[in-house]
Design a protein around this motif. Structure first.
Motif, PDB file in Angstrom:
ATOM      1  N   LYS A   1      37.062  24.096  42.014  1.00 18.88           N
ATOM      2  CA  LYS A   1      37.995  24.389  41.023  1.00 18.88           C
ATOM      3  C   LYS A   1      37.977  25.957  41.228  1.00 18.88           C
ATOM      4  O   LYS A   1      38.840  26.535  40.555  1.00 18.88           O
TER       5      LYS A   1
ATOM      6  N   VAL B   1      41.709  26.326  41.836  1.00 22.33           N
ATOM      7  CA  VAL B   1      42.496  25.944  40.944  1.00 22.33           C
ATOM      8  C   VAL B   1      42.125  26.979  39.616  1.00 22.33           C
ATOM      9  O   VAL B   1      41.420  26.562  38.601  1.00 22.33           O
TER      10      VAL B   1
ATOM     11  N   GLU C   1      45.150  30.485  47.081  1.00 19.89           N
ATOM     12  CA  GLU C   1      43.691  30.859  46.957  1.00 19.89           C
ATOM     13  C   GLU C   1      43.141  30.240  48.225  1.00 19.89           C
ATOM     14  O   GLU C   1      41.771  30.819  48.358  1.00 19.89           O
TER      15      GLU C   1
ATOM     16  N   LEU D   1      50.953  25.405  40.689  1.00 21.99           N
ATOM     17  CA  LEU D   1      49.796  25.250  40.998  1.00 21.99           C
ATOM     18  C   LEU D   1      49.740  24.796  42.367  1.00 21.99           C
ATOM     19  O   LEU D   1      48.891  25.436  43.242  1.00 21.99           O
TER      20      LEU D   1
ATOM     21  N   VAL E   1      47.230  27.089  44.351  1.00 22.41           N
ATOM     22  CA  VAL E   1      46.183  26.765  45.402  1.00 22.41           C
ATOM     23  C   VAL E   1      46.074  27.155  46.619  1.00 22.41           C
ATOM     24  O   VAL E   1      45.154  27.467  47.348  1.00 22.41           O
TER      25      VAL E   1
END
Lengths: 199, 252
Positions: free
Chosen positions: B145, B148, B164, B157, B161
């Motif tokens: 997570k 996300v 990230e 998204l 992602v």
């Protein structure tokens, strides 16, 4: 400048080596030891296993030493200190409470004593008043008695005087009658006349 | 040779002191290893001896140790909360190790352990490894997570992602390169200016007079490096705390 160019000559190969990092033995002239492979030393993979191994050994031991010995001790010192501070603060609070209680007790006693003093004063005042009242009554009673006696004596004196008045009136009347009429009038006659007039 | 004295890279050379070779790997005890041992000994001895009296009212040295302890403790608690305190020994060791290694490196002729990328990378990999291992053991797949973030539109998204993941993967690199590059650049600069002093003084009276300027510069740089040594240890520890916070609380 002369000086700067002299330095540039000396430092140029080294900085070049830093940028490329892959030069061969071209820089052996700058005094680089043989084991450095003429490469920019921090990027020389030949030194990696040794550095990693010794880093793991030294840092591992350091971690264990800090975790087992130093940190419990430091934590203990700080805990003891904060406990001690809390204790001292508690004690200070307790002593303050005791002092406050003592002040309150003192004030209560003072208030009680004041109240007691007031009642004693009141009582003394009342007693004195009652005594004075009693004395006054006694005196008044005595005065009343004396007044009564005096009035009685006045009344008796008055009655006596009134009694005398009849005799005087009889005497006076007989004297007047004698002077006016001449001759003697009977005593009983005059007394009756006076009595009828006085009535 | 004059060039030898002023070669600013010379200070980073690894010299084998006790050659050890196991299975084709060179595991020699080098000057780098020597200074790792020195770092650990100096830091351990300072922390151990300064607190040996366990005074209620600390002396100077004991307050330094206590300051370090509380400094790291507050840093970790602010970044990762009370749950993060289980990593306190780890973060404190990292901070002390990096700090003392940086400070020892400032002494002339001393080797700077943290000026080698493999050392800083080793420490950074240890941090990220701890984060990953702890994250997965504590949260299982819930640790993912982390990649996300909440409240991102669905069509964005995949992109977010990806970003990230890249940012997570680049963490050990940035963490290690930051420390390494700071120490390396600082020591090279210091050496260059000190080199000016030596080469200028070799030129006679005028050179000696002229070398005053780079000498002053070297003194100023030493002060700056002292600050950098502390600052980089602090930055390393703070970032470690933040990464550990991710392992503890993966949902943003």
């Amino acid at each position: 400048m002369f000086v700067t160019s002299a330095f540039a000559q000396e430092s140029a190969p080294a900085t070049e080596g830093a940028h490329t990092g892959t030069e061969g033995d071209t820089h052996s002239g700058t005094g680089v030891p043989a084991e450095a492979h003429g490469m920019f030393p921090p990027f020389d993979p030949a030194t990696f296993p040794s550095q990693l191994l010794w880093l793991a050994i030294t840092f591992g031991l350091f971690y264990l030493f800090l975790k087992k010995v130093v940190m419990p001790r430091l934590g203990g010192i700080l805990d003891v200190r904060s406990d001690r501070i809390t204790q001292d603060l508690d004690q200070a609070a307790r002593l303050k409470g005791e002092a406050d209680a003592a002040v309150a007790a003192y004030e209560q006693e003072l208030a009680e004593a004041k109240a007691k003093a007031n009642t004693i004063g009141q009582q003394a005042n009342d007693a004195a008043k009652a005594e004075a009242e009693a004395a006054r009554k006694k005196v008044e009673a005595a005065l009343d008695k004396k007044l009564g006696e005096a009035e009685a004596s006045i009344a008796s004196i008055k009655a006596n005087a009134m009694k005398e008045v009849g005799t005087i009136a009889e005497d006076t009347a007989s004297a007047i009658v004698e002077a006016l009429v001449g001759g003697k009038t009977g005593k009983a006659e005059i007394a009756a006349a006076v009595k009828s007039v006085a009535r | 040779m004059a060039a030898d004295k002023v070669d600013p890279i010379h200070q980073f050379h690894i010299v084998k002191l006790i050659p050890i070779n196991v299975g084709g790997y060179d595991l020699s005890f080098t000057n780098s290893a020597l200074f790792m041992v020195a770092t650990v000994l100096v830091a351990s001895a300072f922390l151990y001896l300064s607190t040996s009296s366990r005074s209620l009212i600390p002396g100077r040295l004991q307050s330094v140790s206590e300051m370090g302890y509380e400094f790291v403790s507050n840093m970790l608690r602010d970044a990762a909360g009370t749950q993060g305190m289980k990593f306190f020994p780890f973060v404190f060791s990292l901070f002390m190790f990096v700090l003392v290694a940086n400070l020892l490196g400032l002494f002339p002729y001393f080797f700077t352990v943290t000026s080698h990328i493999i050392v800083t990378f080793g420490l950074a990999a240890l941090v990220i490894g701890t984060v990953v291992v702890y994250g997965f053991t504590k949260h299982g797949l819930g640790f993912l997570k982390l990649f996300v973030p909440h409240g991102v539109p669905v069509f964005l998204l995949p992109l977010v992602v990806l970003i990230e993941v890249i940012s997570f993967v680049s963490r050990p690199v940035s963490l290690s390169v930051r420390l390494f590059a700071n120490m390396l650049a600082g020591h090279i600069t210091l050496k260059v200016f000190s080199g000016f002093v030596v080469s200028l003084s070799a030129l006679g009276a005028v050179g000696v007079a002229g070398s005053v300027l780079p000498l002053a510069m070297a003194v100023a740089l030493t002060a700056l490096e002292l600050l950098v040594a502390f600052l980089q240890a602090y930055v390393f520890a703070v970032l470690t705390c933040m990464y550990l916070n991710d392992a503890l609380h993966p949902g943003h």
